[in-house]
Design a protein around this motif. Structure first.
Motif, mmCIF file in Angstrom:
data_model
loop_
_atom_site.group_PDB
_atom_site.id
_atom_site.type_symbol
_atom_site.label_atom_id
_atom_site.label_comp_id
_atom_site.label_asym_id
_atom_site.label_seq_id
_atom_site.Cartn_x
_atom_site.Cartn_y
_atom_site.Cartn_z
ATOM 1 N N ARG A 1 0.988 -1.259 0.007
ATOM 2 C CA ARG A 1 -0.137 0.007 -0.043
ATOM 3 C C ARG A 1 0.874 1.137 0.096
ATOM 4 O O ARG A 1 0.639 2.118 -0.517
ATOM 5 C CB ARG A 1 -0.981 0.048 1.093
ATOM 6 C CG ARG A 1 -2.360 -0.911 1.030
ATOM 7 C CD ARG A 1 -3.127 -0.643 2.112
ATOM 8 N NE ARG A 1 -2.573 -1.321 3.260
ATOM 9 C CZ ARG A 1 -3.051 -1.342 4.357
ATOM 10 N NH1 ARG A 1 -4.330 -0.788 4.850
ATOM 11 N NH2 ARG A 1 -2.611 -1.888 5.273
ATOM 12 N N THR B 1 2.345 1.600 -3.478
ATOM 13 C CA THR B 1 1.452 2.192 -4.260
ATOM 14 C C THR B 1 0.921 3.737 -4.054
ATOM 15 O O THR B 1 0.863 4.563 -5.101
ATOM 16 C CB THR B 1 0.017 1.492 -3.977
ATOM 17 O OG1 THR B 1 0.172 0.053 -4.224
ATOM 18 C CG2 THR B 1 -0.962 1.979 -5.100
ATOM 19 N N LYS B 2 0.936 4.084 -2.884
ATOM 20 C CA LYS B 2 0.725 5.531 -2.382
ATOM 21 C C LYS B 2 1.776 6.259 -3.189
ATOM 22 O O LYS B 2 1.740 7.357 -3.470
ATOM 23 C CB LYS B 2 0.580 5.566 -0.942
ATOM 24 C CG LYS B 2 0.207 7.001 -0.685
ATOM 25 C CD LYS B 2 -0.907 7.476 -0.535
ATOM 26 C CE LYS B 2 -1.528 8.852 -0.200
ATOM 27 N NZ LYS B 2 -2.796 9.177 -0.476
ATOM 28 N N GLN C 1 1.483 6.608 -6.674
ATOM 29 C CA GLN C 1 0.235 7.688 -6.898
ATOM 30 C C GLN C 1 0.865 9.029 -6.803
ATOM 31 O O GLN C 1 0.579 10.008 -7.571
ATOM 32 C CB GLN C 1 -0.686 7.340 -6.125
ATOM 33 C CG GLN C 1 -1.996 8.097 -6.238
ATOM 34 C CD GLN C 1 -2.488 8.229 -7.528
ATOM 35 O OE1 GLN C 1 -2.748 6.943 -8.257
ATOM 36 N NE2 GLN C 1 -2.953 9.349 -8.415
ATOM 37 N N LEU C 2 1.385 9.319 -5.690
ATOM 38 C CA LEU C 2 2.202 10.616 -5.406
ATOM 39 C C LEU C 2 3.094 11.064 -6.516
ATOM 40 O O LEU C 2 3.239 12.165 -6.903
ATOM 41 C CB LEU C 2 2.621 10.789 -3.910
ATOM 42 C CG LEU C 2 1.647 10.547 -2.832
ATOM 43 C CD1 LEU C 2 2.671 10.458 -1.429
ATOM 44 C CD2 LEU C 2 0.819 11.753 -2.774
#
Length: 147
Positions: free
Chosen positions: A48, A51-52, A55-56
């Protein structure tokens, strides 16, 4: 249970250990070696977090692209503003010139109207004088003829 992060952290510390030891011999003062902390998390938490971060990074890239687009648009708008200011300045000068010309034309029209009225008056006087002259001439001819 050894997860990849824990293994990486321990290996990283072992690799850096010779550097810390050599620095302690090289200097005359003793420096505290910062203790590294390891964070334990589950694989799900790691994924996670990964993934974060992705995404950032994607958001950052998008924002940078939007920033460039906005900068270009701002530059274009600044140029358009300068063009409008230039056009407005020219229009003001043209308006002032037209206003000056209109005032001159009004003055000339007034002078021409006065001259026209003066000539009409002179023409009326001349016509009266001609009529009187014809009347006098006719009367003189009639008087001469009747004698």
């Amino acid at each position: 249970m050894w997860n990849p992060i824990k293994t990486f952290s321990v290996g990283f510390c072992l690799v850096l250990l010779p550097f810390f030891v050599s620095f302690s011999f090289a200097s005359s003062t003793t420096a505290e070696v910062p203790q590294t902390q390891t964070v334990q998390m589950s694989l799900e938490q790691y994924n996670r977090l990964k993934t974060k971060v992705a995404q950032l990074e994607l958001n950052l890239t998008t924002l940078e692209q939007n920033s460039e687009t906005d900068k270009q648009e701002l530059t274009t708008l600044k140029k358009q503003l300068e063009d409008c200011k230039t056009a407005m300045s020219k229009a003001e000068q043209s308006s002032k010139t037209a206003s000056d010309s209109l005032e001159k034309l009004e003055t000339n029209l007034q002078i021409l109207t006065e001259q026209t009225e003066s000539l009409k008056h002179k023409l009326e006087i001349k016509n009266r004088q001609n009529k009187i002259a014809w009347i006098v001439a006719g009367t003189a001819i009639l008087c001469a003829a009747s004698k």
